[in-house]
Design an enzyme around this catalytic site. Structure first.
Site, PDB file in Angstrom:
ATOM      1  N   ARG A  23       0.844  -1.224   0.105  1.00  0.00           N
ATOM      2  CA  ARG A  23      -0.111  -0.008  -0.113  1.00  0.00           C
ATOM      3  C   ARG A  23       0.782   1.283  -0.060  1.00  0.00           C
ATOM      4  O   ARG A  23       1.881   1.233   0.806  1.00  0.00           O
ATOM      5  CB  ARG A  23      -1.025  -0.058   1.204  1.00  0.00           C
ATOM      6  CG  ARG A  23      -1.720   1.137   1.287  1.00  0.00           C
ATOM      7  CD  ARG A  23      -2.682   1.016   2.605  1.00  0.00           C
ATOM      8  NE  ARG A  23      -3.736   0.298   2.346  1.00  0.00           N
ATOM      9  CZ  ARG A  23      -4.898  -0.037   3.373  1.00  0.00           C
ATOM     10  NH1 ARG A  23      -4.709   0.363   4.469  1.00  0.00           N
ATOM     11  NH2 ARG A  23      -5.694  -0.928   2.925  1.00  0.00           N
ATOM     12  N   GLU A  41      -3.519  -8.167  -4.746  1.00  0.00           N
ATOM     13  CA  GLU A  41      -5.022  -8.479  -4.625  1.00  0.00           C
ATOM     14  C   GLU A  41      -5.318  -9.815  -5.199  1.00  0.00           C
ATOM     15  O   GLU A  41      -6.208 -10.638  -4.551  1.00  0.00           O
ATOM     16  CB  GLU A  41      -5.704  -7.518  -5.737  1.00  0.00           C
ATOM     17  CG  GLU A  41      -5.735  -6.118  -5.552  1.00  0.00           C
ATOM     18  CD  GLU A  41      -6.516  -5.745  -4.212  1.00  0.00           C
ATOM     19  OE1 GLU A  41      -7.376  -6.759  -3.717  1.00  0.00           O
ATOM     20  OE2 GLU A  41      -6.582  -4.759  -3.574  1.00  0.00           O
ATOM     21  N   TYR A  86      -5.789 -22.582  -2.920  1.00  0.00           N
ATOM     22  CA  TYR A  86      -6.096 -21.962  -4.172  1.00  0.00           C
ATOM     23  C   TYR A  86      -5.480 -21.896  -5.174  1.00  0.00           C
ATOM     24  O   TYR A  86      -4.963 -20.959  -5.930  1.00  0.00           O
ATOM     25  CB  TYR A  86      -7.288 -20.753  -3.982  1.00  0.00           C
ATOM     26  CG  TYR A  86      -8.385 -20.837  -3.010  1.00  0.00           C
ATOM     27  CD1 TYR A  86      -9.244 -22.154  -3.406  1.00  0.00           C
ATOM     28  CD2 TYR A  86      -8.948 -19.759  -2.319  1.00  0.00           C
ATOM     29  CE1 TYR A  86     -10.474 -22.099  -2.651  1.00  0.00           C
ATOM     30  CE2 TYR A  86     -10.207 -20.166  -1.492  1.00  0.00           C
ATOM     31  CZ  TYR A  86     -10.855 -21.158  -1.676  1.00  0.00           C
ATOM     32  OH  TYR A  86     -11.996 -21.307  -0.989  1.00  0.00           O
ATOM     33  N   TYR A 124     -14.186  -8.266  -8.674  1.00  0.00           N
ATOM     34  CA  TYR A 124     -13.847  -7.317  -7.495  1.00  0.00           C
ATOM     35  C   TYR A 124     -12.304  -7.071  -7.619  1.00  0.00           C
ATOM     36  O   TYR A 124     -11.979  -5.897  -7.648  1.00  0.00           O
ATOM     37  CB  TYR A 124     -13.491  -8.380  -6.239  1.00  0.00           C
ATOM     38  CG  TYR A 124     -12.574  -7.866  -5.236  1.00  0.00           C
ATOM     39  CD1 TYR A 124     -12.830  -6.951  -4.309  1.00  0.00           C
ATOM     40  CD2 TYR A 124     -11.407  -8.518  -5.251  1.00  0.00           C
ATOM     41  CE1 TYR A 124     -11.909  -6.244  -3.714  1.00  0.00           C
ATOM     42  CE2 TYR A 124     -10.323  -7.663  -4.392  1.00  0.00           C
ATOM     43  CZ  TYR A 124     -10.626  -6.932  -3.817  1.00  0.00           C
ATOM     44  OH  TYR A 124      -9.696  -6.124  -2.757  1.00  0.00           O
ATOM     45  N   ASP A 142     -15.914  -6.404  -1.927  1.00  0.00           N
ATOM     46  CA  ASP A 142     -15.525  -7.687  -1.237  1.00  0.00           C
ATOM     47  C   ASP A 142     -16.233  -7.895  -0.137  1.00  0.00           C
ATOM     48  O   ASP A 142     -17.363  -7.358   0.427  1.00  0.00           O
ATOM     49  CB  ASP A 142     -14.143  -7.477  -0.865  1.00  0.00           C
ATOM     50  CG  ASP A 142     -13.821  -6.582   0.588  1.00  0.00           C
ATOM     51  OD1 ASP A 142     -14.662  -5.805   0.744  1.00  0.00           O
ATOM     52  OD2 ASP A 142     -12.711  -7.028   1.340  1.00  0.00           O
ATOM     53  N   CYS A 210     -25.781   4.672  10.660  1.00  0.00           N
ATOM     54  CA  CYS A 210     -25.745   3.092  10.648  1.00  0.00           C
ATOM     55  C   CYS A 210     -27.267   2.542  10.923  1.00  0.00           C
ATOM     56  O   CYS A 210     -27.602   2.681  12.192  1.00  0.00           O
ATOM     57  CB  CYS A 210     -24.710   2.548  11.134  1.00  0.00           C
ATOM     58  SG  CYS A 210     -24.612   0.465  10.899  1.00  0.00           S
TER      59      CYS A 210
END
Length: 347
Positions: A23, A41, A86, A124, A142, A210
């Site tokens: 980041r 990502e 994965y 996404y 997400d 909220c």
DNA sequence: AAAACGTGGTC
DNA sequence: TGACCAAGTTT
């Protein structure tokens, strides 16, 4: 109840943003490197920030640019990915690198549609790269964003059928200004404040907006459809030790579960372990080791008995003979590592 | 469209 | 300790 303000959230982000290896800190002038954003990502798909950290650093260290990754052997990429899970992601990552380094001249597409066309990049990830790397006002949704939206707007419909509604609600809040920071801000909010259990509503910059908090139902949202139960599958693995110490392994098929990864030869995995030795890789005197290996996959639980045998130096078998010291040179998924550890400890 | 696809951490 | 969940994609 007012509309949640992107500006308010961005102010919170400027003060609370997590420092993550991929980041660029908020307000920083340096532009993010699309390669790093893409790599992070893909690794972060269904995977926690803590787990990804070391993998991200080692990939970047070894393959600093998309051209470097494209030039790598798939085997090396799978090996480096081993343990992340994965594994289709690793194969698609390599395919994508080759596509970008080749047809795209080393430049990542800067639109959602262009990104979406690449292997391993779905809705996404395309939105996330467009927003974070190229500062486009894409709506990034997400699991965090779904949870935040479900609570902000007290959406009672359960996932996954609520997905289109939640996406639309998220789109209504996406700002034109600082969309990349905003996308990361909502995800950080979900990770730090609007957590699945025990949300810290008193710390939330959006608490006054909220609906779920005002109704005191935040923790119960989002609702989820009951998930299918995981059946138990059983089998036997064959730990074959040659007289020089080498053990027999093999590569799994490219597609499907643990595709392309190294495994200990085993029987089929069914409701019950087969009683005979029909699927043994060699004819030998098999001896059952104590205990068993248990491993949970997404959609089933696996229990494996381990059978061991010694064979002659010139024994013929389909597979790869590897000295135990050299196992680290290969792409061993966690299941294989568990079996190896169990066999080495008991044989 | 539903199911396949890994793993490790948390409570 | 077992259920739940994590910056989802593919077929």
């Amino acid at each position: 109840m007012g509309k949640p303000s992107a500006t308010v959230l961005l102010d919170w982000y400027d003060r609370h943003a997590r420092r993550l290896p991929w980041r660029v800190p908020p307000g920083h002038r340096r532009k993010p490197d699309p390669y790093r954003i893409w790599l992070s990502e893909v690794m972060l798909q269904q995977t926690t920030v803590v787990t990804v950290g070391p993998y991200f650093k080692s990939f970047l260290d070894r393959w600093p640019t998309v051209a470097d990754l494209a030039a790598a052997d798939l085997d090396a990429v799978l090996h480096a990915w081993a343990g992340l899970g994965y594994y289709a992601r690793a194969r698609n990552l390599h395919k994508c690198a080759i596509a970008v380094a080749g047809a795209h001249g080393g430049i990542f597409p800067d639109t959602e549609d262009g990104l979406r066309a690449l292997p391993g990049i779905g809705p996404y990830t395309a939105a996330a790269i467009a927003a974070i790397a190229f500062d486009r006002p894409a709506t990034v949704v997400d699991g965090n964003v779904e949870r935040v939206m479900a609570r902000l707007f007290a959406v009672e419909e359960s996932l996954p059928s609520a997905k289109p509604n939640l996406h639309q609600l998220a789109a209504g809040l996406t700002p034109q200004s600082r969309p990349g920071d905003y996308a990361q801000a909502v995800m950080d909010l979900g990770a730090i404040v609007c957590t699945p259990r025990a949300p810290k509503c008193l710390m939330c910059p959006w608490q006054g907006d909220c609906r779920a908090q005002s109704l005191d139902i935040a923790e119960s949202l989002p609702r989820r459809a009951p998930k299918a139960e995981r059946p138990l599958r059983q089998g036997v693995v064959f730990w074959t030790v040659r007289s020089d110490g080498a053990v027999l392994l093999r590569r799994r098929p490219e597609r499907g579960l643990l595709g392309g990864m190294i495994e200990v030869p085993s029987s089929d995995w069914g409701a019950r372990a087969p009683a005979d030795m029909a699927q043994a890789p060699v004819t030998a005197q098999w001896r059952e080791l104590p205990g068993q290996v248990s491993h949970g996959f997404t959609h089933f639980q696996l229990e494996l008995k381990v059978l061991a045998a010694r064979v002659r130096k010139n024994a013929k078998a389909e597979g790869i003979w590897i000295m135990p010291d050299a196992l680290g040179d290969h792409a061993l998924p966690t299941l294989t590592k568990k079996i190896v550890r169990h066999a080495l400890a008991h044989v």
